[in-house]
Design a protein around this motif. Structure first.
Motif, PDB file in Angstrom:
ATOM      1  N   LYS A 412      -4.825 -37.809   6.988  1.00  0.00           N
ATOM      2  CA  LYS A 412      -5.463 -36.576   6.534  1.00  0.00           C
ATOM      3  C   LYS A 412      -5.447 -35.526   7.646  1.00  0.00           C
ATOM      4  CE  LYS A 412      -8.524 -38.836   3.175  1.00  0.00           C
ATOM      5  NZ  LYS A 412      -9.930 -39.094   2.785  1.00  0.00           N
ATOM      6  N   LEU A 413      -5.659 -35.981   8.886  1.00  0.00           N
ATOM      7  CA  LEU A 413      -5.580 -35.066  10.014  1.00  0.00           C
ATOM      8  C   LEU A 413      -4.158 -34.539  10.159  1.00  0.00           C
ATOM      9  CD1 LEU A 413      -7.535 -34.055  12.265  1.00  0.00           C
ATOM     10  CD2 LEU A 413      -6.570 -35.831  13.730  1.00  0.00           C
ATOM     11  N   ALA A 414      -3.178 -35.415   9.978  1.00  0.00           N
ATOM     12  CA  ALA A 414      -1.779 -35.000  10.071  1.00  0.00           C
ATOM     13  C   ALA A 414      -1.430 -33.969   9.004  1.00  0.00           C
ATOM     14  CB  ALA A 414      -0.865 -36.218   9.958  1.00  0.00           C
ATOM     15  N   GLU A 415      -1.970 -34.134   7.796  1.00  0.00           N
ATOM     16  CA  GLU A 415      -1.706 -33.174   6.730  1.00  0.00           C
ATOM     17  C   GLU A 415      -2.213 -31.793   7.098  1.00  0.00           C
ATOM     18  OE1 GLU A 415      -3.555 -34.855   3.330  1.00  0.00           O
ATOM     19  OE2 GLU A 415      -2.089 -36.480   3.101  1.00  0.00           O
ATOM     20  N   ARG A 416      -3.357 -31.738   7.769  1.00  0.00           N
ATOM     21  CA  ARG A 416      -3.886 -30.433   8.183  1.00  0.00           C
ATOM     22  C   ARG A 416      -3.006 -29.816   9.272  1.00  0.00           C
ATOM     23  NH1 ARG A 416      -8.452 -33.392   6.713  1.00  0.00           N
ATOM     24  NH2 ARG A 416     -10.060 -32.223   5.572  1.00  0.00           N
ATOM     25  N   ILE A 417      -2.533 -30.640  10.198  1.00  0.00           N
ATOM     26  CA  ILE A 417      -1.660 -30.119  11.249  1.00  0.00           C
ATOM     27  C   ILE A 417      -0.389 -29.531  10.642  1.00  0.00           C
ATOM     28  CG2 ILE A 417      -0.261 -30.762  13.242  1.00  0.00           C
ATOM     29  CD1 ILE A 417      -2.353 -32.865  13.916  1.00  0.00           C
ATOM     30  N   LEU A 418       0.206 -30.258   9.709  1.00  0.00           N
ATOM     31  CA  LEU A 418       1.421 -29.767   9.067  1.00  0.00           C
ATOM     32  C   LEU A 418       1.161 -28.494   8.274  1.00  0.00           C
ATOM     33  CD1 LEU A 418       3.009 -33.130   7.846  1.00  0.00           C
ATOM     34  CD2 LEU A 418       3.712 -31.715   9.773  1.00  0.00           C
ATOM     35  N   GLU A 419      -0.010 -28.398   7.667  1.00  0.00           N
ATOM     36  CA  GLU A 419      -0.326 -27.185   6.919  1.00  0.00           C
ATOM     37  C   GLU A 419      -0.483 -25.994   7.852  1.00  0.00           C
ATOM     38  OE1 GLU A 419      -3.263 -25.676   3.298  1.00  0.00           O
ATOM     39  OE2 GLU A 419      -3.640 -27.578   4.305  1.00  0.00           O
ATOM     40  N   VAL A 420      -1.090 -26.206   9.015  1.00  0.00           N
ATOM     41  CA  VAL A 420      -1.191 -25.129  10.006  1.00  0.00           C
ATOM     42  C   VAL A 420       0.196 -24.669  10.416  1.00  0.00           C
ATOM     43  CG1 VAL A 420      -1.870 -24.599  12.377  1.00  0.00           C
ATOM     44  CG2 VAL A 420      -3.459 -25.798  10.881  1.00  0.00           C
ATOM     45  N   ILE A 421       1.085 -25.620  10.675  1.00  0.00           N
ATOM     46  CA  ILE A 421       2.442 -25.267  11.078  1.00  0.00           C
ATOM     47  C   ILE A 421       3.149 -24.509   9.968  1.00  0.00           C
ATOM     48  CG2 ILE A 421       4.684 -26.231  11.725  1.00  0.00           C
ATOM     49  CD1 ILE A 421       3.187 -28.540  13.054  1.00  0.00           C
ATOM     50  N   ARG A 422       2.901 -24.903   8.723  1.00  0.00           N
ATOM     51  CA  ARG A 422       3.643 -24.347   7.593  1.00  0.00           C
ATOM     52  C   ARG A 422       3.196 -22.945   7.219  1.00  0.00           C
ATOM     53  NH1 ARG A 422       2.772 -24.455   2.149  1.00  0.00           N
ATOM     54  NH2 ARG A 422       0.970 -25.818   2.419  1.00  0.00           N
ATOM     55  N   ILE A 423       1.882 -22.663   7.242  1.00  0.00           N
ATOM     56  CA  ILE A 423       1.402 -21.407   6.660  1.00  0.00           C
ATOM     57  C   ILE A 423       0.953 -20.377   7.684  1.00  0.00           C
ATOM     58  CG2 ILE A 423       0.579 -22.744   4.686  1.00  0.00           C
ATOM     59  CD1 ILE A 423      -2.299 -22.002   5.633  1.00  0.00           C
ATOM     60  N   ALA A 424       0.802 -20.747   8.956  1.00  0.00           N
ATOM     61  CA  ALA A 424       0.089 -19.866   9.892  1.00  0.00           C
ATOM     62  C   ALA A 424       0.989 -19.167  10.885  1.00  0.00           C
ATOM     63  CB  ALA A 424      -0.981 -20.661  10.652  1.00  0.00           C
ATOM     64  N   ARG A 425       2.295 -19.221  10.731  1.00  0.00           N
ATOM     65  CA  ARG A 425       3.183 -18.607  11.720  1.00  0.00           C
ATOM     66  C   ARG A 425       2.960 -17.097  11.813  1.00  0.00           C
ATOM     67  NH1 ARG A 425       7.761 -15.633  11.323  1.00  0.00           N
ATOM     68  NH2 ARG A 425       7.660 -15.881   9.070  1.00  0.00           N
ATOM     69  N   ALA A 426       3.019 -16.414  10.677  1.00  0.00           N
ATOM     70  CA  ALA A 426       2.914 -14.959  10.700  1.00  0.00           C
ATOM     71  C   ALA A 426       1.540 -14.501  11.179  1.00  0.00           C
ATOM     72  CB  ALA A 426       3.202 -14.390   9.314  1.00  0.00           C
ATOM     73  N   MET A 427       0.512 -15.320  10.978  1.00  0.00           N
ATOM     74  CA  MET A 427      -0.850 -14.915  11.316  1.00  0.00           C
ATOM     75  C   MET A 427      -1.282 -15.346  12.717  1.00  0.00           C
ATOM     76  SD  MET A 427      -1.779 -13.117   8.852  1.00  0.00           S
ATOM     77  CE  MET A 427      -0.091 -12.611   8.569  1.00  0.00           C
ATOM     78  N   GLY A 428      -0.344 -15.810  13.524  1.00  0.00           N
ATOM     79  CA  GLY A 428      -0.655 -16.059  14.932  1.00  0.00           C
ATOM     80  C   GLY A 428      -1.438 -17.313  15.194  1.00  0.00           C
ATOM     81  N   VAL A 429      -1.104 -18.417  14.528  1.00  0.00           N
ATOM     82  CA  VAL A 429      -1.683 -19.726  14.836  1.00  0.00           C
ATOM     83  C   VAL A 429      -0.504 -20.680  14.997  1.00  0.00           C
ATOM     84  CG1 VAL A 429      -3.253 -21.569  14.165  1.00  0.00           C
ATOM     85  CG2 VAL A 429      -3.742 -19.208  13.476  1.00  0.00           C
TER      86      VAL A 429
END
Length: 707
Positions: A412-429
């Motif tokens: 579950k922690l890994a899923e959150r990490i992958l989601e951060v990588i996937r959706i947050a590029r343009a928003m500076g994360v």
């Protein structure tokens, strides 16, 4: 006359308004020299005439002066015209003095001839001075030409030597156009023109052979890279092994910016290599003892110095990566010196890490809405990062192992990490993850390989688990034995091709110094993001949240509190693959249903005795939910990689054949398995099928919503 005698003395009241200052040590120029010669001759003639001095004495003095200046000019290697002009000045002056002693110096003829002689002396002096300056400039230019000729000869020798070596080792005839010596003196770069149809990677593949043929020291290589165009290549040749030296982190803790690069180490040519992480994630791997922890501290030091970065650290190993950046600030604050920690948030437990990742996702989603106007104003689809709107860098120690874990909670922690990588590029994360090795389990996730373009492999000479071909695909000629030193390895970025590098050694006292030096430099989270982050972020430094940092006997919880579903007694198998299925009925009810079903079968078809199979004879569970293509973590990774391929294909989609080619090398997945996945995803609405037969394409549902 010159007025430079007292320029280096402070002015006093006595100096003010005293007129010109005479510099008696200064040399004579054309005017002062002529005046000195003529006034001297006039004074001698006047005094000699009044005292009846013999005229021959003046001529003897002039001849002596001419001989002295001739000797001095020869010793100083003056030009012949200069020596002749000075000797003639002495002789002409002595001749006039002798004549004036005989006929009287106070006649108009004597004075007029003396003035004429003065003008002639001044003109001759000016002419010879200009000539001497021109001779000196020409001598310097000739010396420089000689040095350049010798250097060019050396470069031509090096060019010829390496052209012959490349022909012998690689079988490629190249023409060396230039040889540039590195400023640090640790090697040189060859600019080579390739023959038609030959690419630079054919030379790069023979890097080890070229290095051995040139007898380069260990740690030095001859690496071919891209040139000014595809018909040229730049070959970097190291001649001094800078990797074996231990170099401490630079003592200059000045401000940095994420947009201008964060230095992580230096190349074999002693130049800094920077990571540009505005859009890229980073992955650093290294076995135990390779200097990976030191590299993490170097990365955190760069982020601490940056004025537009907030650093959040996840380290489930008791927070050891982030504690050195927090404890100095806590100690200073306890002693009455308020100090900001070197990092903005530290998570050492599963619960705190989950809270941090949820906060990062909330910030990214909120920024997508509140900063639309700002992005339109800057005419960009990337959030303009600045000290007012800082980027959030998630540094996850051994984060790649979290992604490869089979533990349910860690997944579950890994899923959150992958989601951060996937959706947050343009928003500076963005994320910086570390791992213990460059293996298929670490690099098996397509999203990680695609987004983590900044990669570091600290080898330390380790061979096991260091697949440099997977870590740096497309780069050839790299071997772990080239970097056997702690803190050394390979680094590649989109701006700098993969090659040897070494990171600095950062000492514990330097970490404390950087924390103190950068305390007032850290940006604050922008107000809209802080609103989205809520209390989880605002209370991150509360006493109860950081009690484990202050009290060594206070151990943080390593896992989150289990849910009620996890704590209640299990009634049979609790299979992850069936976790979304309805709960099973009570075993008694199930037995009753089975009995009624068997009775109906017996009534309709007759009673049939079924031989009982002992439990021990069963080879094992054969559940459809855990069929062959789902029963290993590798196959789960292949399934995730296949779905990521469809997502990455965009609105155009992709086909089964292309997916098979992409997955065959890394996972060995074949077309029937991919077809089954595609059918399942189509039925659930995860993907949409476009076209029929061999023209069928599969588009992710996110792209269909965008259309």
């Amino acid at each position: 006359m010159s007025t430079t005698a007292k320029q280096n003395k402070p002015a006093t009241k006595a100096d003010a308004g005293s007129g010109p200052v005479w510099d008696w040590a200064a040399g004579h120029g054309p005017v002062t020299g002529a005046l000195s010669a003529t006034t001297g001759a006039f004074a001698v003639a006047t005094l000699g005439a009044a005292t009846h001095m013999p005229p021959g004495w003046a001529l003897m003095v002039g001849a002596t002066g001419a001989l002295g200046h001739t000797a001095a000019g020869l010793r100083m290697r003056n030009a012949g015209r200069t020596i002749a002009a000075r000797a003639a000045s002495w002789l002409v002056g002595a001749g006039w003095t002798t004549w004036a002693l005989t006929h009287g110096p106070l006649t108009w003829a004597a004075l007029g001839s003396l003035a004429t002689i003065g003008v002639g002396i001044g003109t001759a002096t000016r002419s010879t001075t200009l000539y001497e300056e021109a001779r000196e400039d020409e001598a310097l230019a000739a010396e420089q030409r000689q040095i350049a000729a010798e250097l060019s000869a050396g470069r031509r020798e090096v060019a010829a030597e390496w052209a012959e070596r490349i022909q012998r080792v690689c079988g490629i005839g190249v023409r060396i156009l230039a040889v540039e010596t590195w400023p640090a003196g640790t090697g040189f770069t060859l600019d080579a023109e390739l023959p038609g149809g030959v690419t630079y990677d054919k030379i790069a593949a023979h890097a080890a052979g070229l290095s051995a043929d040139a007898h380069l020291p260990h740690g030095c290589t001859a690496t071919a890279g891209i040139g000014i165009h595809q018909g040229r290549t730049l070959i970097d040749v190291g001649t001094v092994n800078v990797l074996e030296r231990e170099t401490t982190y630079p003592a200059d803790y000045g401000p940095l910016s994420l947009l201008t690069g964060i230095p992580w180490g230096y190349r074999t040519n002693a130049e800094e290599v920077c990571a540009y992480l505005r859009e890229q994630c980073a992955l650093a791997v290294g076995p135990t003892g390779s200097g990976k922890t030191n590299l993490v501290h170097v990365i955190l030091a760069g982020f601490a110095r940056a004025t537009d970065v907030l650093t959040w650290v996840i380290d489930l190993n008791a927070g050891s990566a982030g504690l050195p950046w927090v404890l100095p600030a806590l100690e200073n604050s306890e002693h009455g010196t308020p100090t900001q920690p070197g990092i903005d948030w530290l998570a050492s437990t599963y619960e705190e890490a989950t809270l941090m990742l949820d906060t990062a996702l909330a910030v990214a989603r909120h920024r997508k809405t509140v900063y639309q106007g700002l992005m339109r104003q800057h005419n960009t689809d990337l959030l303009p990062i600045s000290p007012a709107i800082p980027q959030i860098e998630l540094v996850i120690d051994e984060g790649a192992e979290i992604l490869a874990s089979t533990d349910r909670s860690v997944k579950k922690l890994a899923e959150r990490i992958l989601e951060v990588i996937r959706i947050a590029r343009a928003m500076g994360v963005r994320t910086v993850m570390t791992a213990l090795g460059a293996t298929g389990g670490v690099l098996g996730n397509l999203l990680i390989r695609r987004e983590a373009k900044v990669r570091v492999a600290l080898t330390g000479g380790e061979l096991e688990g260091m697949d440099l071909g997977k870590m740096f695909p497309g780069t050839r000629g790299m071997r772990t034995e080239q970097a056997p030193y702690k803190g050394s390895g390979f680094m590649g970025t989109p701006e700098s091709p993969a090659g040897l590098f070494k990171t600095w050694q950062i000492l514990p006292n330097q970490i404390g110094e950087i924390v103190a030096a950068t305390s007032n430099r850290h940006p604050a989270l922008d107000e809209p993001s802080a609103t989205a982050a809520g209390a989880a972020y605002a209370e991150r430094w509360d006493a109860d949240r950081i009690a484990w940092m202050r009290d060594p006997h206070h151990l943080p919880e390593q896992r989150a509190t289990p849910s009620a579903a996890e704590t209640e007694p299990q009634r049979g198998l609790n299979l992850r693959a069936l976790r979304d299925q309805p709960a099973e009925k009570h075993s008694g009810e199930a037995d009753e249903l089975v009995s009624q079903f068997r009775a109906q079968l017996d009534e309709q078809f007759g009673t049939t005795e079924e031989p009982a199979r002992p439990h021990a004879d069963r080879p094992g569970l054969n559940l459809r939910a855990l069929r062959e293509d789902n029963n290993t973590q590798e196959q789960q990774n292949a399934r995730s990689a296949a779905l990521a391929l469809i997502l990455a294909a965009g609105p155009d989609g992709t086909g089964a054949s292309a997916m098979e080619r992409a997955l065959a090398d890394d996972y060995g997945t074949r077309r029937p398995v991919i077809q089954r996945w595609l059918k399942e995803w189509s039925e659930t609405g995860e993907i949409v099928r476009v076209g029929e037969g061999s023209k069928a394409r599969y588009v992710h549902h996110q792209h269909t919503r965008e259309q």
